[in-house]
Design a protein around this motif. Structure first.
Motif, PDB file in Angstrom:
ATOM      1  N   GLU A 392      26.600  -8.873  -8.255  1.00  0.00           N
ATOM      2  CA  GLU A 392      26.975  -9.852  -7.833  1.00  0.00           C
ATOM      3  C   GLU A 392      27.557 -10.312  -6.620  1.00  0.00           C
ATOM      4  OE1 GLU A 392      31.336  -8.512 -10.359  1.00  0.00           O
ATOM      5  OE2 GLU A 392      31.626 -11.077  -9.280  1.00  0.00           O
ATOM      6  N   GLY A 393      26.958 -11.899  -6.214  1.00  0.00           N
ATOM      7  CA  GLY A 393      26.795 -11.873  -4.959  1.00  0.00           C
ATOM      8  C   GLY A 393      26.275 -11.623  -4.444  1.00  0.00           C
ATOM      9  N   GLY A 394      24.910 -10.912  -4.166  1.00  0.00           N
ATOM     10  CA  GLY A 394      23.961  -9.958  -3.737  1.00  0.00           C
ATOM     11  C   GLY A 394      22.713 -11.392  -3.823  1.00  0.00           C
ATOM     12  N   PHE A 395      22.255 -11.185  -2.660  1.00  0.00           N
ATOM     13  CA  PHE A 395      20.957 -12.068  -2.728  1.00  0.00           C
ATOM     14  C   PHE A 395      19.910 -11.121  -1.571  1.00  0.00           C
ATOM     15  CE2 PHE A 395      23.448 -14.718  -0.548  1.00  0.00           C
ATOM     16  CZ  PHE A 395      22.343 -15.384   0.847  1.00  0.00           C
ATOM     17  N   VAL A 396      18.686 -11.097  -1.764  1.00  0.00           N
ATOM     18  CA  VAL A 396      17.405 -11.126  -0.478  1.00  0.00           C
ATOM     19  C   VAL A 396      17.001 -13.213  -0.512  1.00  0.00           C
ATOM     20  CG1 VAL A 396      15.020 -10.725  -0.288  1.00  0.00           C
ATOM     21  CG2 VAL A 396      16.526  -9.732  -2.088  1.00  0.00           C
ATOM     22  N   LYS A 397      17.266 -13.268   1.101  1.00  0.00           N
ATOM     23  CA  LYS A 397      15.961 -14.439   0.927  1.00  0.00           C
ATOM     24  C   LYS A 397      15.039 -14.305   2.429  1.00  0.00           C
ATOM     25  CE  LYS A 397      18.556 -18.099   2.914  1.00  0.00           C
ATOM     26  NZ  LYS A 397      19.552 -19.664   3.501  1.00  0.00           N
ATOM     27  N   LEU A 398      14.473 -15.216   1.832  1.00  0.00           N
ATOM     28  CA  LEU A 398      12.651 -15.090   2.553  1.00  0.00           C
ATOM     29  C   LEU A 398      12.567 -16.280   3.343  1.00  0.00           C
ATOM     30  CD1 LEU A 398      11.066 -12.228   3.290  1.00  0.00           C
ATOM     31  CD2 LEU A 398       9.268 -13.023   1.753  1.00  0.00           C
ATOM     32  N   GLU A 423      11.096  -2.847   5.514  1.00  0.00           N
ATOM     33  CA  GLU A 423       9.737  -3.459   4.463  1.00  0.00           C
ATOM     34  C   GLU A 423       9.383  -5.327   5.441  1.00  0.00           C
ATOM     35  OE1 GLU A 423       9.940  -3.878   0.520  1.00  0.00           O
ATOM     36  OE2 GLU A 423       8.359  -4.706   0.082  1.00  0.00           O
ATOM     37  N   ILE A 424      10.481  -5.810   5.447  1.00  0.00           N
ATOM     38  CA  ILE A 424      10.525  -7.259   5.405  1.00  0.00           C
ATOM     39  C   ILE A 424       9.498  -7.180   7.625  1.00  0.00           C
ATOM     40  CG2 ILE A 424      11.199  -9.774   6.186  1.00  0.00           C
ATOM     41  CD1 ILE A 424      13.235  -8.986   4.116  1.00  0.00           C
ATOM     42  N   CYS A 425      10.652  -6.076   8.066  1.00  0.00           N
ATOM     43  CA  CYS A 425      10.347  -5.610   9.485  1.00  0.00           C
ATOM     44  C   CYS A 425       8.654  -5.496   9.865  1.00  0.00           C
ATOM     45  CB  CYS A 425      10.962  -4.427   9.850  1.00  0.00           C
ATOM     46  SG  CYS A 425      12.921  -4.950  10.302  1.00  0.00           S
ATOM     47  N   VAL A 426       8.147  -4.217   8.846  1.00  0.00           N
ATOM     48  CA  VAL A 426       7.098  -4.321   9.222  1.00  0.00           C
ATOM     49  C   VAL A 426       5.704  -5.074   8.843  1.00  0.00           C
ATOM     50  CG1 VAL A 426       5.314  -2.865   8.361  1.00  0.00           C
ATOM     51  CG2 VAL A 426       7.343  -1.818   8.581  1.00  0.00           C
ATOM     52  N   GLY A 431       2.780  -9.609  10.677  1.00  0.00           N
ATOM     53  CA  GLY A 431       2.108 -11.220  10.739  1.00  0.00           C
ATOM     54  C   GLY A 431       2.104 -11.242   8.865  1.00  0.00           C
ATOM     55  N   ALA A 432       2.317 -10.738   8.382  1.00  0.00           N
ATOM     56  CA  ALA A 432       1.781 -10.716   7.232  1.00  0.00           C
ATOM     57  C   ALA A 432       2.673 -11.622   6.843  1.00  0.00           C
ATOM     58  CB  ALA A 432       2.819  -9.744   6.286  1.00  0.00           C
ATOM     59  N   SER A 433       2.201 -12.626   5.456  1.00  0.00           N
ATOM     60  CA  SER A 433       2.457 -13.641   4.324  1.00  0.00           C
ATOM     61  C   SER A 433       3.216 -13.537   3.698  1.00  0.00           C
ATOM     62  CB  SER A 433       1.454 -14.677   4.132  1.00  0.00           C
ATOM     63  OG  SER A 433       0.781 -13.632   3.120  1.00  0.00           O
ATOM     64  N   ALA A 434       3.533 -14.334   2.838  1.00  0.00           N
ATOM     65  CA  ALA A 434       4.846 -13.825   2.244  1.00  0.00           C
ATOM     66  C   ALA A 434       4.670 -13.096   0.837  1.00  0.00           C
ATOM     67  CB  ALA A 434       6.075 -15.277   1.453  1.00  0.00           C
ATOM     68  N   GLU A 435       3.356 -13.717   0.483  1.00  0.00           N
ATOM     69  CA  GLU A 435       2.108 -13.725  -0.579  1.00  0.00           C
ATOM     70  C   GLU A 435       2.018 -12.300  -0.577  1.00  0.00           C
ATOM     71  OE1 GLU A 435      -1.291 -15.581  -0.204  1.00  0.00           O
ATOM     72  OE2 GLU A 435      -1.781 -15.713  -3.056  1.00  0.00           O
ATOM     73  N   ASP A 436       1.116 -11.486   0.657  1.00  0.00           N
ATOM     74  CA  ASP A 436       1.428 -10.552   0.828  1.00  0.00           C
ATOM     75  C   ASP A 436       2.594  -9.137   0.620  1.00  0.00           C
ATOM     76  OD1 ASP A 436      -0.925 -10.839   2.410  1.00  0.00           O
ATOM     77  OD2 ASP A 436       0.330 -11.322   4.681  1.00  0.00           O
ATOM     78  N   ILE A 437       4.008  -9.743   0.431  1.00  0.00           N
ATOM     79  CA  ILE A 437       5.274  -9.097  -0.465  1.00  0.00           C
ATOM     80  C   ILE A 437       4.703  -9.308  -1.805  1.00  0.00           C
ATOM     81  CG2 ILE A 437       7.247  -8.528  -0.333  1.00  0.00           C
ATOM     82  CD1 ILE A 437       8.029  -8.857   2.707  1.00  0.00           C
ATOM     83  N   ALA A 438       4.713 -10.866  -1.852  1.00  0.00           N
ATOM     84  CA  ALA A 438       4.421 -11.316  -3.150  1.00  0.00           C
ATOM     85  C   ALA A 438       3.279 -10.190  -4.509  1.00  0.00           C
ATOM     86  CB  ALA A 438       4.611 -12.156  -3.450  1.00  0.00           C
ATOM     87  N   LEU A 439       2.745  -9.748  -3.491  1.00  0.00           N
ATOM     88  CA  LEU A 439       1.243  -9.091  -3.913  1.00  0.00           C
ATOM     89  C   LEU A 439       0.985  -8.179  -4.356  1.00  0.00           C
ATOM     90  CD1 LEU A 439      -1.519 -11.552  -3.108  1.00  0.00           C
ATOM     91  CD2 LEU A 439      -0.553 -11.369  -4.994  1.00  0.00           C
ATOM     92  N   THR A 440       2.543  -7.311  -3.609  1.00  0.00           N
ATOM     93  CA  THR A 440       2.219  -5.690  -3.194  1.00  0.00           C
ATOM     94  C   THR A 440       3.498  -5.036  -4.690  1.00  0.00           C
ATOM     95  OG1 THR A 440       2.559  -6.028  -0.851  1.00  0.00           O
ATOM     96  CG2 THR A 440       3.113  -4.031  -1.370  1.00  0.00           C
ATOM     97  N   CYS A 441       2.647  -4.466  -5.154  1.00  0.00           N
ATOM     98  CA  CYS A 441       3.092  -3.128  -6.170  1.00  0.00           C
ATOM     99  C   CYS A 441       5.054  -2.631  -5.857  1.00  0.00           C
ATOM    100  CB  CYS A 441       2.505  -2.330  -7.108  1.00  0.00           C
ATOM    101  SG  CYS A 441       3.388  -1.624  -8.707  1.00  0.00           S
ATOM    102  N   VAL A 451      13.571  -8.042  -2.999  1.00  0.00           N
ATOM    103  CA  VAL A 451      12.360  -8.725  -1.947  1.00  0.00           C
ATOM    104  C   VAL A 451      11.077  -9.215  -2.407  1.00  0.00           C
ATOM    105  CG1 VAL A 451      11.152  -8.177   0.429  1.00  0.00           C
ATOM    106  CG2 VAL A 451      14.014  -6.875  -0.330  1.00  0.00           C
ATOM    107  N   ARG A 452      10.707  -8.544  -3.420  1.00  0.00           N
ATOM    108  CA  ARG A 452       9.125  -9.313  -4.177  1.00  0.00           C
ATOM    109  C   ARG A 452       9.152 -10.585  -4.690  1.00  0.00           C
ATOM    110  NH1 ARG A 452       5.487  -6.575  -8.693  1.00  0.00           N
ATOM    111  NH2 ARG A 452       3.257  -7.959  -7.719  1.00  0.00           N
ATOM    112  N   GLU A 453      10.328 -10.444  -5.499  1.00  0.00           N
ATOM    113  CA  GLU A 453      10.850 -11.939  -6.259  1.00  0.00           C
ATOM    114  C   GLU A 453      10.790 -12.972  -5.149  1.00  0.00           C
ATOM    115  OE1 GLU A 453      10.752 -12.297  -9.610  1.00  0.00           O
ATOM    116  OE2 GLU A 453      11.529 -10.170 -10.356  1.00  0.00           O
ATOM    117  N   ALA A 454      12.131 -12.542  -4.163  1.00  0.00           N
ATOM    118  CA  ALA A 454      12.179 -13.555  -3.169  1.00  0.00           C
ATOM    119  C   ALA A 454      10.545 -14.139  -2.640  1.00  0.00           C
ATOM    120  CB  ALA A 454      12.654 -12.798  -2.043  1.00  0.00           C
ATOM    121  N   ALA A 455      10.089 -12.976  -2.473  1.00  0.00           N
ATOM    122  CA  ALA A 455       8.745 -13.251  -1.469  1.00  0.00           C
ATOM    123  C   ALA A 455       7.375 -14.136  -2.433  1.00  0.00           C
ATOM    124  CB  ALA A 455       7.655 -12.624  -1.438  1.00  0.00           C
TER     125      ALA A 455
END
Ligand code: NAI
Length: 465
Positions: A392-398, A423-426, A431-441, A451-455
């Motif tokens: 409840e009330g929680g979220f990830v914002k990228l 994960e986001i710090c690394v 110099g990763a893109s949001a897509e790099d996280i989105a494409l990571t299983c 985190v992946r869903e936010a990406a």
């Protein structure tokens, strides 16, 4: 008189980590610490003891509020406050003992006492003066005073964060001055223990400087947990008797002064750099307007051979920032290339849920006129978070650059936020893109899927929202 390559002043996370790295790099190293135990504020009266109390009281909160619905019936445990403090002391002891072990293992001399620097290349501890080719000041910070408010931790009525860890009994009513990290973490501890907690904050939002969405959600969640807030109010004074205190505050917008009564008042209005007694004035060490030791990009002060790191210099007052600087300055002293990426230093609030941020905020980037994409995913769409009553009330914002998709920052409020942020710090370090996280299983069912869903939300869209 002993001769060292490096003497480090202060054995907090900045100092002791720096000492270990210096030793690893082959430098003859000593560390000066006046406390009875190593580890500084963080291990003795800060991060670590507060996390022990947050853990114990979180379990109590779970037992009181969530056990029955999960089929765990029976009375919630009662609180033995003295035992809880003993547990906290044991946790401190294990950690400070661990640092002492690391000093011995790395053949670092612990010079016991309070240091001063009579001249560049010399450190005085007690009656002895030691020679050092390099000196690293890692003397940390102390709670800053609030005009009109006298803190007395021994009396236990008007206390700072140190006193709040040691209260003789659990207060019925507590006023917390300041809705920053300390106020909210320790306020949470006491609210879970049944204390009526009122937080008075000068700004209009909690945790100034944090992502505005997180601020709103965080305050709502804490209110649900029983904390009350008086926002936009400046505390002007505290009057303490033997058993109670009266807090007077004035609304920022104007209006009559008000008062609040409490058994305990926690002053959590910030910390200030601590360098008293070192003799920096006489040495001519340059200071900033804010009382910090001024340093260049290599942590060198204005006096050759003297360096400074951590809370006593500019930047966020965070243990991990000090640690990074500690390692980097050791490398500089050893003739290597020490580096800290100040753009990727996470900040975490260890409440339940946790709050974690890194990089730039949405508002700051918009104010700069940057074109950005914002991917937001609510934990309500995360099966694992729902299973543990923390959706409840929680979220990830990228936040990513609109054209290049490069990640610029993130804010998380939700279960495990303090771990998820890395994960986001690394990614940012690479110099990763949001897509790099989105494409990571990402494994299912984990919080990290959020985190992946936010990406994904920065691209063609999140799946579970
Ligand atoms: P803070 O600077 O985070 O918050 C202090 C708050 O007090 C601010 O919101 C400010 O507006 C408010 N304030 C100041 N004067 C006031 C007044 N007269 N009346 C009402 N409100 C007033 O300071 P805090 O929480 O004391 O923390 C000190 C430092 O320690 C921070 O740099 C923090 O990052 C660090 N810290 C970090 C932790 C973590 O990383 N989890 C835990 C504890 C501390």
């Amino acid at each position: 008189m002993a001769q060292y390559d490096v003497i480090i002043i202060g054995a907090g996370p900045g100092g002791y980590v720096s000492a270990i790295r210096c030793a690893q790099l082959g430098l003859k190293t000593a560390i000066v610490e006046g406390r009875e135990t190593l580890g500084g504020t963080c291990l003795n009266v800060g991060c670590i003891p507060s996390k022990a109390l947050l853990h114990a009281t979180h379990l109590l909160h779970e037992a009181e509020h969530n056990f029955a619905s999960m089929g765990l019936k029976g009375k919630a445990p009662s609180v033995d406050w003295d035992q809880m403090k003993t547990y906290k002391e044991e946790v401190i002891g294990q950690n400070t003992g661990g640092v002492e072990f690391l000093m011995k293992k790395n053949k670092i001399d612990w010079l016991k006492g309070w240091a001063s620097i009579p001249a560049a290349g010399q450190v005085k501890v007690g009656d002895e003066t030691h020679e050092a080719k390099n000196i690293v000041i890692a003397s940390g910070s102390v709670p800053s005073a609030l005009p009109g408010v006298e803190v007395d931790n021994a009396k236990g009525i008007v206390v700072d964060s140190t006193g709040a860890l040691e209260l003789p009994k659990i207060p019925k009513k507590m006023v917390v001055i300041g809705a920053g990290v300390i106020g909210l973490e320790l306020g949470s501890v006491y609210a879970r223990l049944g204390t009526e907690v009122t937080v008075v904050e000068y700004m209009d939002a909690v945790c100034p400087g944090m992502d505005a969405d997180v601020q709103r959600s965080f305050k709502r969640i804490l209110e649900k947990q029983g904390l009350s807030f008086i926002m936009g109010a400046a505390v002007k004074g505290v009057e303490a008797s033997k058993t109670k205190a009266k807090v007077s505050y004035e609304p920022k917008k104007g209006g009559d002064a008000q008062t609040l009564e409490a058994d305990v008042v926690l002053v959590a209005t910030g910390r200030k750099p601590y360098s008293e007694g070192l003799g920096l004035d006489a040495l001519g060490v340059k200071m900033t307007e804010r009382g910090q030791i001024a340093t260049d990009g290599h942590w060198a002060t204005s006096v050759p051979g003297i360096y400074a790191i951590g809370d006593v210099i500019q930047g966020p007052m965070l243990a991990h920032k000090a640690e990074d600087e500690g390692m980097a300055v050791a490398e500089v002293i050893a003739g290597k290339h020490g580096h800290v990426n100040y753009g990727v230093i996470p900040g975490v609030v260890y409440t339940t849920p946790e709050v974690a941020t890194v990089g730039a905020t949405e508002d700051a980037l918009k104010a700069e006129g940057r074109k950005i994409k914002v991917g937001k995913f609510m934990f309500m769409g995360n099966a694992r978070a729902k299973a543990v009553h923390q959706a409840e009330g929680g979220f990830v914002k990228l936040i990513a650059d609109k054209e290049t998709d490069r990640i610029l920052g993130a804010a998380i409020i939700g279960p495990g936020a303090g771990d998820l942020i890395h994960e986001i710090c690394v990614a940012m370090e690479f110099g990763a893109s949001a897509e790099d996280i989105a494409l990571t299983c990402h494994a299912h069912p984990t919080y990290s899927e959020a985190v992946r869903e936010a990406a994904l939300a920065c691209g063609d869209g999140a799946i579970h929202s």
